[in-house]
Design a protein around this motif. Sequence first.
Motif, PDB file in Angstrom:
ATOM      1  N   VAL A 227       0.838  -1.200   0.000  1.00  0.00           N
ATOM      2  CA  VAL A 227       0.000   0.000   0.000  1.00  0.00           C
ATOM      3  C   VAL A 227       0.872   1.249   0.000  1.00  0.00           C
ATOM      4  N   LEU A 228       0.491   2.225  -0.813  1.00  0.00           N
ATOM      5  CA  LEU A 228       1.132   3.542  -0.849  1.00  0.00           C
ATOM      6  C   LEU A 228       0.097   4.575  -0.432  1.00  0.00           C
ATOM      7  N   THR A 229       0.476   5.482   0.462  1.00  0.00           N
ATOM      8  CA  THR A 229      -0.424   6.578   0.800  1.00  0.00           C
ATOM      9  C   THR A 229       0.331   7.890   0.802  1.00  0.00           C
ATOM     10  N   PHE A 230      -0.264   8.910   0.203  1.00  0.00           N
ATOM     11  CA  PHE A 230       0.297  10.254   0.191  1.00  0.00           C
ATOM     12  C   PHE A 230      -0.406  11.055   1.277  1.00  0.00           C
ATOM     13  N   GLY A 231       0.359  11.549   2.246  1.00  0.00           N
ATOM     14  CA  GLY A 231      -0.216  12.302   3.351  1.00  0.00           C
ATOM     15  C   GLY A 231      -0.210  11.468   4.615  1.00  0.00           C
ATOM     16  N   LEU A 232       0.573  11.884   5.604  1.00  0.00           N
ATOM     17  CA  LEU A 232       0.704  11.126   6.854  1.00  0.00           C
ATOM     18  C   LEU A 232      -0.371  11.485   7.859  1.00  0.00           C
ATOM     19  N   GLY A 233      -0.565  12.779   8.078  1.00  0.00           N
ATOM     20  CA  GLY A 233      -1.509  13.196   9.093  1.00  0.00           C
ATOM     21  C   GLY A 233      -1.127  12.625  10.447  1.00  0.00           C
ATOM     22  N   LEU A 234      -2.103  12.069  11.136  1.00  0.00           N
ATOM     23  CA  LEU A 234      -1.881  11.425  12.426  1.00  0.00           C
ATOM     24  C   LEU A 234      -1.793   9.911  12.293  1.00  0.00           C
ATOM     25  N   GLY A 235      -1.685   9.453  11.053  1.00  0.00           N
ATOM     26  CA  GLY A 235      -1.467   8.039  10.812  1.00  0.00           C
ATOM     27  C   GLY A 235      -2.695   7.176  10.945  1.00  0.00           C
ATOM     28  N   TYR A 236      -3.895   7.766  10.889  1.00  0.00           N
ATOM     29  CA  TYR A 236      -5.111   6.958  11.030  1.00  0.00           C
ATOM     30  C   TYR A 236      -5.217   5.920   9.917  1.00  0.00           C
ATOM     31  N   TYR A 237      -5.066   6.385   8.672  1.00  0.00           N
ATOM     32  CA  TYR A 237      -5.187   5.444   7.552  1.00  0.00           C
ATOM     33  C   TYR A 237      -4.115   4.371   7.627  1.00  0.00           C
ATOM     34  N   ALA A 238      -2.871   4.779   7.877  1.00  0.00           N
ATOM     35  CA  ALA A 238      -1.765   3.821   7.958  1.00  0.00           C
ATOM     36  C   ALA A 238      -2.013   2.795   9.063  1.00  0.00           C
ATOM     37  N   TYR A 239      -2.508   3.265  10.201  1.00  0.00           N
ATOM     38  CA  TYR A 239      -2.775   2.349  11.312  1.00  0.00           C
ATOM     39  C   TYR A 239      -3.844   1.329  10.934  1.00  0.00           C
ATOM     40  N   MET A 240      -4.936   1.811  10.387  1.00  0.00           N
ATOM     41  CA  MET A 240      -6.068   0.922  10.092  1.00  0.00           C
ATOM     42  C   MET A 240      -5.714  -0.123   9.037  1.00  0.00           C
ATOM     43  N   VAL A 241      -4.987   0.266   7.990  1.00  0.00           N
ATOM     44  CA  VAL A 241      -4.654  -0.722   6.959  1.00  0.00           C
ATOM     45  C   VAL A 241      -3.534  -1.647   7.421  1.00  0.00           C
ATOM     46  N   SER A 242      -2.651  -1.159   8.308  1.00  0.00           N
ATOM     47  CA  SER A 242      -1.577  -2.029   8.804  1.00  0.00           C
ATOM     48  C   SER A 242      -2.129  -3.164   9.663  1.00  0.00           C
ATOM     49  N   GLU A 243      -3.326  -3.000  10.177  1.00  0.00           N
ATOM     50  CA  GLU A 243      -3.969  -4.028  10.989  1.00  0.00           C
ATOM     51  C   GLU A 243      -4.555  -5.155  10.138  1.00  0.00           C
ATOM     52  N   LYS A 244      -4.623  -4.942   8.831  1.00  0.00           N
ATOM     53  CA  LYS A 244      -5.239  -5.931   7.942  1.00  0.00           C
ATOM     54  C   LYS A 244      -4.234  -7.038   7.581  1.00  0.00           C
ATOM     55  N   ASP A 245      -4.694  -8.276   7.639  1.00  0.00           N
ATOM     56  CA  ASP A 245      -3.820  -9.411   7.321  1.00  0.00           C
ATOM     57  C   ASP A 245      -3.397  -9.422   5.855  1.00  0.00           C
ATOM     58  N   ASN A 246      -4.238  -8.878   4.970  1.00  0.00           N
ATOM     59  CA  ASN A 246      -3.909  -8.916   3.542  1.00  0.00           C
ATOM     60  C   ASN A 246      -3.082  -7.721   3.088  1.00  0.00           C
ATOM     61  N   VAL A 247      -2.633  -6.888   4.044  1.00  0.00           N
ATOM     62  CA  VAL A 247      -1.735  -5.773   3.732  1.00  0.00           C
ATOM     63  C   VAL A 247      -0.332  -6.132   4.199  1.00  0.00           C
ATOM     64  N   ASP A 248       0.611  -6.139   3.244  1.00  0.00           N
ATOM     65  CA  ASP A 248       1.993  -6.535   3.549  1.00  0.00           C
ATOM     66  C   ASP A 248       2.833  -5.373   4.048  1.00  0.00           C
ATOM     67  N   SER A 249       2.633  -4.192   3.467  1.00  0.00           N
ATOM     68  CA  SER A 249       3.437  -3.031   3.842  1.00  0.00           C
ATOM     69  C   SER A 249       2.656  -1.761   3.543  1.00  0.00           C
ATOM     70  N   VAL A 250       3.036  -0.683   4.243  1.00  0.00           N
ATOM     71  CA  VAL A 250       2.398   0.617   4.040  1.00  0.00           C
ATOM     72  C   VAL A 250       3.501   1.664   3.894  1.00  0.00           C
TER      73      VAL A 250
END
Length: 295
Positions: A180-203
């Motif tokens: 997964v690639l995301t533009f914009g860190l913010g407070l990391g809400y999106y990164a946190y939520m997708v990192s919790e998914k088993d089918n996501v290898d990296s963010v």
Amino acid sequence: MEHDHEINEKIKRNNYKVFAWLSNYLNNAPDFIGKEEIDEIVGAGVSSEYAFAVILAAAFGLDIVDNPIDKALFHNYFNKMFHKLEASEYANTPYYQNIKIPRIQIGNSELKYEKYKPFEGFVSNDIIRTMEGRQIPQVGFFETEFQFPAVLENGRIWMTITPNEIETMKEPIEQAFGKVLTFGLGLGYYAYMVSEKDNVDSVTIVDSNENVIRLFKRHILPQFKNAHKINIINADAFEFAQTRMAEGHFDFAFMDLWHDVSDGLDMYLKLKEYEKLSPETVFTYWIEKSILCYL
């Protein structure tokens, strides 16, 4: 055909009027409505959402009792615009439960909790577009005070995790997979939520604000259960998209660089041009449904 054109033009004018009213209210007096006013109207046997709508309609100069035009506009827009939200529903989200936000300042960036007052209005979700072409903003409110994490830049709220972010990120969180690639860190809400998914290898997160990255790395990332999945790159998003994105072979990308629609439209259109450089990647954009209402 001429009749249809007149109807379309009327709807466009109404869209503009409603947006202008709501923009003025949300930017200048979001705490205009108080509990006593709501309780007085609710006492007549209506919902707090209806009471909220009636109070604002009156403030905007609408006569929804005797004026049939105002009454129709109220029915077509206001009845679908306002939503009472439950604080517990958002306070119980995984990020709110597991990530604690300290009050820290680095440079011009400040990390802290902000709050909504009881019955303070705020944008709560993407704009709804009806089959007839009406564009209905979504405004939420809580009956009690609600705290939310925020990053301020030079004293101005810039990044938050509010019901709006939570609601408008549900789909891109559900859809994310693989690299997964995301533009914009913010407070990391999106990164946190997708990192919790088993089918996501990296963010991989791309952000140009060094102060925000330092705040995140020092105070938030250590609280991530799957911090090992996170890779942060300090770079300009557009330069990265043009020169380095394709070599990453990302499966899924989520773009979240803007504060709202007003500053997001041009950036959205520019980023769309870079999709062709990574044809194997699935691209999604924050508040895209609302942005498309302006195109």
